[in-house]
Every structure is written in structure tokens, then in C-alpha cells.
Design a protein around this motif. Structure first.
Motif: not given
Ligand code: GUN
Ligand code: ZN
Length: 437
Positions: A92, A323, A295, A234, A203-204, A100, A299, A270, A231, A95-96, A78, A81
Motif C-alpha cells: 500500500l 477499489d 485490491s 488496510e 482520504r485517510f 498513485t 496489494l 478495507h 480508508h 504503491w501510493l 478511485h 486511478q
């Protein structure tokens, strides 16, 4: 016409090395030569032979006693990032939300995007990676910045702007229609320009509405030769939230199947907690599971089942990646060091030859670009790295006791980093020595 003859210990893989003694899986020349012309490898083999072909007066760069390998390939990064690398204390979803998404809002500013794209590719090259599959931010300008920088350096890179229209702050959301329009404009402008490849990048499942997932599927049907990156599986809370958002789905993978997003150019970051049904679905469609060990450890996401996915009755194609910035290092050597440990924790081993196959030809095959990069074969692009296993006092001393190529590769992987990368050639031109210190 620029012609260069590189001299060094050349190593290139022919196929997956079954065991540590599978010497037929690679070609190694103790005194090897690579003749580079107009960005391509035009002759390869024993130096004496290649030098004969090169003729008089050609410029020779002697990298002995170092290794010459194809440049490393990183299948999932990314670029927005960079400045949240090493953000403390979250799994995750937290964290996002905490780090992020706020960070990626900064890419609304096109100038910021251009600055970070430049610094990002500097770091990629410094660490010996010559091709990446990169996520840009939601902003079209971030993808323009990435591709302009990549094209300016004549790198073969794959990238796309993320599509995301829910479960994220306003500063990083688009709409189904704008994501479709922006993606289409970017494909028109960049895909196939020089060495640039566009990847459709929802993105997901969590950050796209069903309408936007449908748009991603429409793009995939309209542009069937493009990569798709997203993704998958994960983190347990991510899987549970996806099930809530798509209650009709059999499982997480089924969401991507439903919208027509699976296939041999689909890169799924992932894939740690896949069921057997999901692994079968990846296998049947030829989709790629992307292993991101630094990663996954950082995480606390889990242990990627590398050998289980590889050696099952219906094998799953695998790529490896940093990642960054969930991953903690730009180096594919550091990545495979952690990868080795993740696999060891599951009672399995990955040999040094298997690791270096993965970083080069393996990732190139997973990304369907092995006809261009990932080997030292004649006719492919001259993306080449020079590796020095004894680049630091620690490794120099250890090298005194290294007897085999396998030991040398394992030392590089276990202790090496950007300091082991002496030079990087992009399409035949030195690129690392050109970087500002
Ligand atoms: N899932 C959705 N977005 C991301 C991201 O930026 N990093 C990681 N590691 N997982 C994600
Ligand atoms: Zn990611």
C-alpha cells in the motif's frame, strides 16, 4: 412520457439469504416483466400480469432467456486511478507514493479530469455497475468533472474530492481551509442535483493533519445527511504509521471516532485488521466496512474477515467494492469471485445468493439508498442489467450442465465479466448499447 416493458427472467432480493436453500429471500420470475416509466419501475411481476397493466401499444424489449437484475453497486472506487491499474510490485504505502500520488497530480488539468471521468463511467456501465461511491482527486475540478459526467448520464452516484494535506507531494495536497471551502462549494453545486450525492472524503488519517481531520468533522456536523468515505486498517505498515501520527489514539478507528466521522453513512474501505474493540465501534455507530477483495489480494493487504464481521454478536454492516485502481477489475462479478476465495481461505463459504444479494440490495442498504436502487421493487429507479451466463464459448458449454438458478449465478460470478452483461438500463434508458465499442 416514455414507457418500456422489459421481458426476461427477473431476480430481486428481499433480504439476506441465510442458506443456499433460502428461496424466500428473493423473488424470481421465470417469465418476468418490468414496466418502466419516466425512469422508474412502475410494475413488476409475472410477464402476463405486467403486460396486462401496460396495455396496448407499449414498447416491449424481450431479453429472454437472459436474467434481469438490479444494476450492481460498487461501494469504493478511485476514478483518477484508471491509468495505474495493474502497477507492479508494491504494498500500500509504496504503491501510493510510487504510482498513485504522481498519477493523481495529473488531475490538476481539468481537461484530463473530464476525459478520465467520461472513460471511467463508460467502463463502470460496460461492466454492469449502475451506482458507485467514488473518490475523486484532491482537485475540485476533478469532482466537478465526475459529477458533470454522472449527471449527464442521469446516474445515481456518490462521490467527493479527497481531502489530503500531508504525507503526499505538493501537486496532490490542499489545506484544511481550502478542503473545507472546496467541499462546501461542491456540496452546494452537486449534492441533490438530479441523482448526485456528495461524500465528505478525507482520504485517510495518514494524509490529513489533525486540523484537516477537524475540518472533516465540522463538515460532517454541518451536513449530517452526507456520506463520509475514507480508508481504515488496510495494511500493517499503514496502521503503525497512523499510530505514530496520532499517538494519543487507542487504535486506528479511534482517530475517526475522535473527529466525529463514524456513523451509518460512513464507508470505511478495507477494515481487514480490526480488533474486537474496533469492530464493536463500527457496529455501535452503524459504520460500514467495505470489502475490496481484488485490491486486498493484489496489494497483499490481507483477508477481509467477512463472516467474522457479519456473524459476531454485534454485527458490522458490510459493502463490497472493486477499489479500482488498487483493485484489478471493474467487474463486480470478478470481485465476488475473488471475494468467494478470500472467504474460502478462512474456512467459510458465501453462497451465490448471498453474493448477488451483496452486489445489489446488500450494497444499496449499506449505502442507505435501497429505497431508490438495488432491487426491482415498484417505485424504485429503473437501473437494471441484463445478464447472460452463457456469453462465451466456455460458459455456453458449461451452461449445458447447469440445472439450478444457484448454479447459474455461481457460474456468472466465477467466470463472468463484462461480456456477460448484455445491456444496462440507467433510469429506464439503455446505456451499454449506447457506448462506443
Ligand atoms: N489508502 C489511502 N488511499 C488509498 C488508495 O487510493 N487506495 C487504497 N487501496 N488504499 C488507500
Ligand atoms: Zn481505496
Amino acid at each position: 412520457m416514455t414507457t418500456t416493458l422489459l421481458r426476461g427472467r427477473t431476480l430481486s432480493f428481499l433480504r439476506w439469504p441465510e442458506t443456499i436453500d433460502d428461496h424466500a429471500a428473493y423473488r424470481y420470475e421465470e417469465d418476468g416483466g418490468l414496466l418502466l416509466r419516466d425512469g422508474k419501475i412502475v410494475a413488476a411481476g409475472a410477464y402476463a400480469e405486467v403486460a396486462k397493466q401496460a396495455g396496448e401499444g407499449v414498447k416491449v424489449i424481450d431479453h429472454r432467456p437472459h436474467l434481469l437484475l438490479p444494476g450492481f453497486i460498487d461501494a469504493h472506487m478511485h476514478f483518477p486511478q484508471m491509468q495505474i491499474l495493474a502497477s507492479y510490485g508494491a504494498e500500500l504505502l509504496e504503491w501510493l507514493n510510487t504510482y498513485t500520488f504522481p498519477e493523481e497530480t495529473k488531475f490538476e488539468n481539468a481537461q484530463h479530469g473530464r476525459r478520465i471521468a467520461r472513460l471511467f463511467l463508460d467502463e463502470v456501465i460496460r461492466h454492469g455497475t449502475t451506482t458507485v461511491a467514488a473518490y475523486c482527486s484532491v482537485h475540485k475540478s476533478s469532482a466537478d468533472a465526475f459529477f458533470a459526467e454522472s449527471h449527464g448520464r442521469n446516474m445515481l452516484n456518490i462521490a467527493g474530492k479527497v481531502m489530503m494535506d500531508r504525507n503526499a507531494p505538493d501537486g496532490v495536497t490542499d489545506t484544511p481551509q481550502s478542503s473545507y471551502d472546496d467541499t462546501k462549494a461542491l456540496v452546494g453545486e452537486w449534492h441533490g442535483k438530479g441523482r448526485q450525492h456528495y461524500a465528505i472524503t478525507p482520504r485517510f488519517a495518514i494524509t490529513s493533519t489533525p486540523e484537516q481531520m477537524g475540518m472533516a468533522g465540522a463538515l460532517a456536523r454541518e451536513f449530517p445527511d452526507l456520506h463520509i468515505q475514507t480508508h481504515l486498517s488496510e495494511n500493517h505498515a499503514e496502521i503503525a504509521f497512523t499510530q505514530e501520527l496520532y499517538p494519543w489514539s487507542k487504535d486506528y478507528t479511534d482517530v475517526y471516532e475522535h473527529y466525529g466521522l463514524m456513523g451509518p453513512k460512513t464507508l470505511l474501505g478495507h477494515c481487514i485488521h480490526l480488533s474486537e474493540r474496533e469492530a464493536d465501534a463500527l457496529s455501535a455507530t452503524g459504520s460500514i466496512a467495505v470489502f475490496c477483495p481484488t485490491s486486498n489480494l493484489f496489494l497483499g493487504s490481507g483477508l477481509f474477515p467477512y463472516q467474522r464481521l457479519r456473524s459476531r454478536r454485534n454485527p458490522v454492516r458490510i459493502a463490497a467494492a472493486t477499489d479500482v485502481g488498487g483493485g484489478t477489475n471493474y467487474s463486480m462479478l470478478r470481485t465476488m469471485d475473488e471475494g468467494y476465495k478470500v472467504i474460502a481461505l478462512q474456512g467459510e463459504k458465501l453462497t451465490p445468493f448471498q453474493s448477488f444479494w451483496q452486489l445489489t440490495r446488500g450494497n444499496a442498504e449499506a449505502l442507505s439508498i435501497a429505497d431508490k436502487v438495488g432491487t426491482l421493487e415498484v417505485g424504485t429507479d429503473a437501473d437494471i442489467i441484463v445478464l447472460d451466463a452463457g456469453a462465451t464459448p466456455v460458459t455456453r458449454l458449461r451452461m449445458e450442465t447447469v440445472r439450478t438458478l444457484a448454479e447459474e449465478l455461481f457460474l456468472l460470478q466465477t467466470v463472468g465479466d463484462d461480456r456477460a452483461v448484455r445491456e444496462v438500463y440507467i433510469a429506464g434508458n439503455p446505456a451499454k448499447s449506447e457506448l462506443a465499442a
